[in-house]
Design an enzyme around this catalytic site. Structure first.
Site, PDB file in Angstrom:
ATOM      1  N   PHE A 153      35.465   2.637   0.369  1.00  0.00           N
ATOM      2  CA  PHE A 153      35.772   3.948   0.954  1.00  0.00           C
ATOM      3  C   PHE A 153      36.698   4.771   0.067  1.00  0.00           C
ATOM      4  O   PHE A 153      37.555   5.503   0.543  1.00  0.00           O
ATOM      5  CB  PHE A 153      36.321   3.802   2.389  1.00  0.00           C
ATOM      6  N   ALA A 184      34.832   9.393  -4.159  1.00  0.00           N
ATOM      7  CA  ALA A 184      35.050  10.845  -4.061  1.00  0.00           C
ATOM      8  C   ALA A 184      33.718  11.567  -4.165  1.00  0.00           C
ATOM      9  O   ALA A 184      32.791  11.074  -4.794  1.00  0.00           O
ATOM     10  CB  ALA A 184      35.978  11.305  -5.179  1.00  0.00           C
ATOM     11  N   GLY A 211      30.565  13.056   6.543  1.00  0.00           N
ATOM     12  CA  GLY A 211      29.865  13.755   7.617  1.00  0.00           C
ATOM     13  C   GLY A 211      29.366  12.728   8.600  1.00  0.00           C
ATOM     14  O   GLY A 211      29.932  11.642   8.711  1.00  0.00           O
ATOM     15  N   CYS A 251      29.913  10.678  13.574  1.00  0.00           N
ATOM     16  CA  CYS A 251      31.120   9.967  14.027  1.00  0.00           C
ATOM     17  C   CYS A 251      32.422  10.506  13.431  1.00  0.00           C
ATOM     18  O   CYS A 251      33.215  11.106  14.146  1.00  0.00           O
ATOM     19  CB  CYS A 251      30.963   8.477  13.733  1.00  0.00           C
TER      20      CYS A 251
HETATM   21  N1  LIG Z   1      25.786   6.082  15.523  1.00  0.00           N
HETATM   22  C1  LIG Z   1      26.711   5.195  15.214  1.00  0.00           C
HETATM   23  O1  LIG Z   1      26.702   4.636  14.127  1.00  0.00           O
HETATM   24  C2  LIG Z   1      27.814   4.866  16.182  1.00  0.00           C
HETATM   25  C3  LIG Z   1      28.664   3.781  15.897  1.00  0.00           C
HETATM   26  C4  LIG Z   1      29.715   3.507  16.779  1.00  0.00           C
HETATM   27  C5  LIG Z   1      29.913   4.297  17.899  1.00  0.00           C
HETATM   28  N2  LIG Z   1      29.071   5.339  18.138  1.00  0.00           N
HETATM   29  C6  LIG Z   1      29.286   6.122  19.364  1.00  0.00           C
HETATM   30  O2  LIG Z   1      28.228   5.758  20.249  1.00  0.00           O
HETATM   31  C7  LIG Z   1      27.845   6.863  21.043  1.00  0.00           C
HETATM   32  C8  LIG Z   1      26.361   7.130  20.869  1.00  0.00           C
HETATM   33  O3  LIG Z   1      26.128   7.515  19.544  1.00  0.00           O
HETATM   34  P1  LIG Z   1      24.651   7.588  18.922  1.00  0.00           P
HETATM   35  O4  LIG Z   1      24.822   7.848  17.486  1.00  0.00           O
HETATM   36  O5  LIG Z   1      23.859   6.414  19.354  1.00  0.00           O
HETATM   37  O6  LIG Z   1      24.109   8.917  19.652  1.00  0.00           O
HETATM   38  P2  LIG Z   1      22.607   9.394  19.869  1.00  0.00           P
HETATM   39  O7  LIG Z   1      22.667  10.840  20.119  1.00  0.00           O
HETATM   40  O8  LIG Z   1      21.742   8.845  18.780  1.00  0.00           O
HETATM   41  O9  LIG Z   1      22.154   8.658  21.220  1.00  0.00           O
HETATM   42  C9  LIG Z   1      22.627   8.981  22.489  1.00  0.00           C
HETATM   43  C10 LIG Z   1      21.497   8.697  23.497  1.00  0.00           C
HETATM   44  O10 LIG Z   1      22.003   8.854  24.819  1.00  0.00           O
HETATM   45  C11 LIG Z   1      20.938   9.371  25.613  1.00  0.00           C
HETATM   46  N3  LIG Z   1      21.444   9.882  26.888  1.00  0.00           N
HETATM   47  C12 LIG Z   1      22.023  11.086  27.161  1.00  0.00           C
HETATM   48  N4  LIG Z   1      22.336  11.153  28.470  1.00  0.00           N
HETATM   49  C13 LIG Z   1      21.979   9.973  29.025  1.00  0.00           C
HETATM   50  C14 LIG Z   1      22.080   9.442  30.332  1.00  0.00           C
HETATM   51  N5  LIG Z   1      22.632  10.121  31.326  1.00  0.00           N
HETATM   52  N6  LIG Z   1      21.623   8.191  30.560  1.00  0.00           N
HETATM   53  C15 LIG Z   1      21.050   7.482  29.556  1.00  0.00           C
HETATM   54  N7  LIG Z   1      20.938   7.945  28.286  1.00  0.00           N
HETATM   55  C16 LIG Z   1      21.396   9.167  28.025  1.00  0.00           C
HETATM   56  C17 LIG Z   1      20.297  10.405  24.713  1.00  0.00           C
HETATM   57  O11 LIG Z   1      19.005  10.753  25.165  1.00  0.00           O
HETATM   58  C18 LIG Z   1      20.313   9.667  23.373  1.00  0.00           C
HETATM   59  O12 LIG Z   1      19.122   8.927  23.183  1.00  0.00           O
HETATM   60  C19 LIG Z   1      28.758   8.014  20.605  1.00  0.00           C
HETATM   61  O13 LIG Z   1      29.882   8.015  21.437  1.00  0.00           O
HETATM   62  C20 LIG Z   1      29.149   7.619  19.195  1.00  0.00           C
HETATM   63  O14 LIG Z   1      30.375   8.203  18.814  1.00  0.00           O
HETATM   64  C21 LIG Z   1      28.016   5.630  17.319  1.00  0.00           C
HETATM   65  O1  LIG Z   2      33.903   6.243   0.022  1.00  0.00           O
HETATM   66  C1  LIG Z   2      33.253   6.902   0.818  1.00  0.00           C
HETATM   67  C2  LIG Z   2      32.655   6.355   1.975  1.00  0.00           C
HETATM   68  C3  LIG Z   2      31.949   7.182   2.820  1.00  0.00           C
HETATM   69  N1  LIG Z   2      31.814   8.506   2.566  1.00  0.00           N
HETATM   70  C4  LIG Z   2      31.079   9.382   3.496  1.00  0.00           C
HETATM   71  O2  LIG Z   2      31.620   9.195   4.799  1.00  0.00           O
HETATM   72  C5  LIG Z   2      30.623   9.404   5.784  1.00  0.00           C
HETATM   73  C6  LIG Z   2      30.606   8.271   6.782  1.00  0.00           C
HETATM   74  O3  LIG Z   2      30.148   7.090   6.168  1.00  0.00           O
HETATM   75  P1  LIG Z   2      30.105   5.701   6.964  1.00  0.00           P
HETATM   76  O4  LIG Z   2      31.415   5.436   7.531  1.00  0.00           O
HETATM   77  O5  LIG Z   2      29.497   4.708   6.072  1.00  0.00           O
HETATM   78  O6  LIG Z   2      29.048   6.072   8.095  1.00  0.00           O
HETATM   79  P2  LIG Z   2      28.939   5.961   9.672  1.00  0.00           P
HETATM   80  O7  LIG Z   2      27.651   5.263   9.935  1.00  0.00           O
HETATM   81  O8  LIG Z   2      29.184   7.313  10.237  1.00  0.00           O
HETATM   82  O9  LIG Z   2      30.078   4.954  10.160  1.00  0.00           O
HETATM   83  C7  LIG Z   2      31.375   5.356  10.576  1.00  0.00           C
HETATM   84  O10 LIG Z   2      31.347   5.829  11.906  1.00  0.00           O
HETATM   85  C8  LIG Z   2      30.827   4.870  12.853  1.00  0.00           C
HETATM   86  C9  LIG Z   2      30.767   5.559  14.198  1.00  0.00           C
HETATM   87  O11 LIG Z   2      32.007   5.655  14.814  1.00  0.00           O
HETATM   88  C10 LIG Z   2      31.722   3.646  12.852  1.00  0.00           C
HETATM   89  O12 LIG Z   2      31.224   2.696  13.802  1.00  0.00           O
HETATM   90  C11 LIG Z   2      31.762   3.047  11.456  1.00  0.00           C
HETATM   91  O13 LIG Z   2      32.643   1.923  11.440  1.00  0.00           O
HETATM   92  C12 LIG Z   2      32.266   4.122  10.487  1.00  0.00           C
HETATM   93  O14 LIG Z   2      32.241   3.626   9.152  1.00  0.00           O
HETATM   94  C13 LIG Z   2      29.312   9.588   5.007  1.00  0.00           C
HETATM   95  O15 LIG Z   2      29.016  10.958   4.963  1.00  0.00           O
HETATM   96  C14 LIG Z   2      29.611   9.040   3.634  1.00  0.00           C
HETATM   97  O16 LIG Z   2      28.857   9.654   2.623  1.00  0.00           O
HETATM   98  C15 LIG Z   2      32.404   9.060   1.434  1.00  0.00           C
HETATM   99  O17 LIG Z   2      32.310  10.261   1.185  1.00  0.00           O
HETATM  100  N2  LIG Z   2      33.112   8.238   0.585  1.00  0.00           N
END
Ligand SMILES: NC(=O)c1ccc[n+]([C@@H]2O[C@H](COP(=O)([O-])OP(=O)(O)OC[C@H]3O[C@@H](n4cnc5c(N)ncnc54)[C@H](O)[C@@H]3O)[C@@H](O)[C@H]2O)c1
Ligand SMILES: O=c1ccn([C@@H]2O[C@H](COP(=O)(O)OP(=O)(O)O[C@H]3O[C@H](CO)[C@@H](O)[C@H](O)[C@H]3O)[C@@H](O)[C@H]2O)c(=O)[nH]1
Length: 475
Positions: free
Chosen positions: A284, A287, A292, A295
């Site tokens: 991490f 640069a 983006g 999350c």
């Molecule tokens: N994407 C990740 O890598 C990641 C990792 C860790 C935590 N999170 C957290 O997990 C949560 C979900 O993120 P995501 O990326 O999966 O989002 P996402 O938008 O891909 O999925 C959310 C889903 O919830 C559904 N939904 C909405 N209202 C609903 C309801 N009332 N009942 C059942 N389903 C419903 C939507 O249709 C959608 O399919 C967020 O809070 C995010 O911050 C995401």
């Molecule tokens: O050295 C680095 C590492 C990452 N990024 C950027 O940071 C963003 C996020 O990257 P990454 O963290 O790998 O992706 P996510 O899948 O969004 O995962 C983050 O967000 C998730 C949702 O909360 C958490 O569960 C994870 O632990 C956390 O890493 C991306 O745009 C990367 O290109 C950089 O610019 N420089």
């Protein structure tokens, strides 16, 4: 019955791990089958649990039930097909069926940034918990997994109290999720820790039983998965604290990139050199055009908003700076574009009219099709707004990008995007771009000018092939 349990934790009693449904292992449901919930549903079926994935999006559920993962996540398709065939995994839009089936219900719905700016929109969480609670017919555990402001679990307890029959004794727990898109299958099957916020031994036991598959897999591979059992507030805070730290680390190195740009240093070498110190670590520290995704950006803003509400706004003021550094990196690409194209960069940005720009990368990072708050697409849109004719290519994110930014032109290949371009901007470090042949691309482009927004190209190779090269924070 002997339950292998991380030695630092007290083992729950047998009574606490007996599922209310009478099944041998808790039956699990995942409400919300997006990037988080679908991955979990599929991976926990793979670990041997009986699972239902529930969503209000009928199209998504139809795809999943038909064996198609509705997003790009390496390795997930195969697991989905295998577990559907094994009969352990189902998908449903029927909340009554889902409620009756499950012993443990994981809330995985979205918590996007509110339209008014900073805080988290909890309306999907509210709808999911309310609908579920109304249909429960026996004791169950509702576990929050979505990323939420601290205090949400207590609020969910109140919602459950209002909507579930009181005599069922439905309980709430919190278990934040740390998976990274692109590595999601591995992160779910082999997490580097599990965190649970619980109030009772029963909730602790049910969560333990729900994760036993993860602990068992670790034991067969001679690993231990650290388990942190804590209170609701700490469990909720662990998640946003982790993302705040990661965002800060990225903005730190991007701040160093800014300094390198004026001082004449090379941030890639600087990062390598500081990363050898194990207290700093080398991960991490890449640069580039910044972070983006669905999350980090929204989570640091929601964390600040919640801290402000609680009277601790001062403590997180630095996160505002982290956000600003991150956004400045997007503008830096426009500055470099103007410099390479010989255009003046005025107070309103550059005028790039009459130029053609290839943007390689639309997703927020490689190995994902996710374009939520992608720096690459934001920069592509800014280049277009500055008058450039922008042509975008991404290996996986084209459909999502088209929906998000319909005003841009999209090409079927990297070569098509580069053909006739006066400038090439590499903004997501896909392997296809990292390994591209600068000689071949040079023959297609109108002008050999490249901005390496992720410092992912071999600058020597590109320069040798006649390209004018600009990286981020490096000469
Ligand atoms: N994407 C990740 O890598 C990641 C990792 C860790 C935590 N999170 C957290 O997990 C949560 C979900 O993120 P995501 O990326 O999966 O989002 P996402 O938008 O891909 O999925 C959310 C889903 O919830 C559904 N939904 C909405 N209202 C609903 C309801 N009332 N009942 C059942 N389903 C419903 C939507 O249709 C959608 O399919 C967020 O809070 C995010 O911050 C995401
Ligand atoms: O050295 C680095 C590492 C990452 N990024 C950027 O940071 C963003 C996020 O990257 P990454 O963290 O790998 O992706 P996510 O899948 O969004 O995962 C983050 O967000 C998730 C949702 O909360 C958490 O569960 C994870 O632990 C956390 O890493 C991306 O745009 C990367 O290109 C950089 O610019 N420089």
């Amino acid at each position: 019955m002997t339950i292998p349990y991380p030695s630092t934790q007290p083992m729950p009693t047998i009574a606490a791990v007996t599922p209310p449904s009478g099944a041998a292992r808790p039956r699990l449901t995942f409400l919300g089958t997006g990037y988080l919930g679908a991955t979990y549903a599929i991976c926990f079926a793979e670990l041997g649990y009986e699972v239902i994935g529930f969503d209000v999006d009928a199209e998504k559920i139809a795809k999943l039930a038909g064996g198609e993962v509705p997003f790009h996540e390496p390795g997930l398709d195969e697991l989905l097909k295998r577990n559907l065939a094994a009969g352990r995994l189902r998908f449903s839009t029927d909340i009554a069926e889902t409620a009756v089936f499950g012993d443990v219900h994981f809330i995985c719905v979205g918590t996007p940034q509110r339209a008014d700016g900073m805080g988290a929109d909890l309306s999907y969480v509210e709808a999911a918990v309310t609908g579920l609670s109304q249909h429960l017919i026996r004791k169950a555990l509702i576990v929050g997994k979505s990323t939420v402001p601290v205090g949400t679990a207590e609020w969910i307890e109140q919602l459950v109290g209002k909507h579930a029959a009181a005599d069922l004794g439905v309980e709430v727990a919190w278990s934040p999720e740390f998976l990274q898109e692109g590595f999601a299958v591995e992160d779910v099957l082999r997490p580097n820790r599990i965190v649970v916020g619980v109030k009772t031994e029963w909730a602790n036991g049910m969560l333990y039983a729900s994760h036993k598959g993860v602990f068992d897999l670790a034991a067969t591979e001679d690993r231990e998965v650290p388990l942190v059992v804590t209170d609701f507030a700490t469990a909720e805070l662990v998640k946003v604290a982790a993302n705040a730290f990661l965002a800060t680390k990225i903005s730190f190195i991007n701040a160093m990139a800014e300094v390198c740009e004026v001082a004449g240093g090379d941030v890639t070498q600087l990062a390598r050199a500081i990363g050898y110190d194990p207290r700093i670590g080398n991960r991490f520290l890449q640069a580039g055009v910044g972070f983006g995704g669905g999350c980090l950006p929204k989570d640091i803003r929601a964390f600040q908003a919640r801290a402000q509400e609680l009277g601790a706004g001062e403590a997180l003021r630095f996160l505002h700076e982290v956000d600003l550094i991150n956004l400045r990196r997007r503008s830096r690409v426009l500055q470099l574009a103007a410099e390479l194209l010989g255009r003046r960069y005025g107070p309103a940005g550059p005028d790039l009219s009459g130029t053609r720009v290839a943007v390689l990368g639309a997703t927020f990072k490689p190995n994902s099709d996710d374009v939520r708050d992608a720096p690459s697409l934001a920069v592509a849109a800014a280049l277009s707004k500055a008058g450039a004719d922008v042509h975008v290519y991404d290996p996986q994110g084209m459909d999502n990008a088209r929906r998000e930014r319909p005003e841009l032109s999209y090409e079927a290949s990297m070569e098509d995007a580069v053909r006739g371009a006066d400038l090439v901007c590499v903004l997501t470090e896909w392997a296809d771009f990292r390994n591209a042949d600068p000689v071949a691309l040079g023959e297609l482009a109108s002008g050999r000018r490249v901005v390496d927004g992720r410092n992912c190209l071999d600058s020597g190779l590109w320069t040798q092939a006649g390209w004018e090269y600009r990286g981020m924070g490096r000469p």
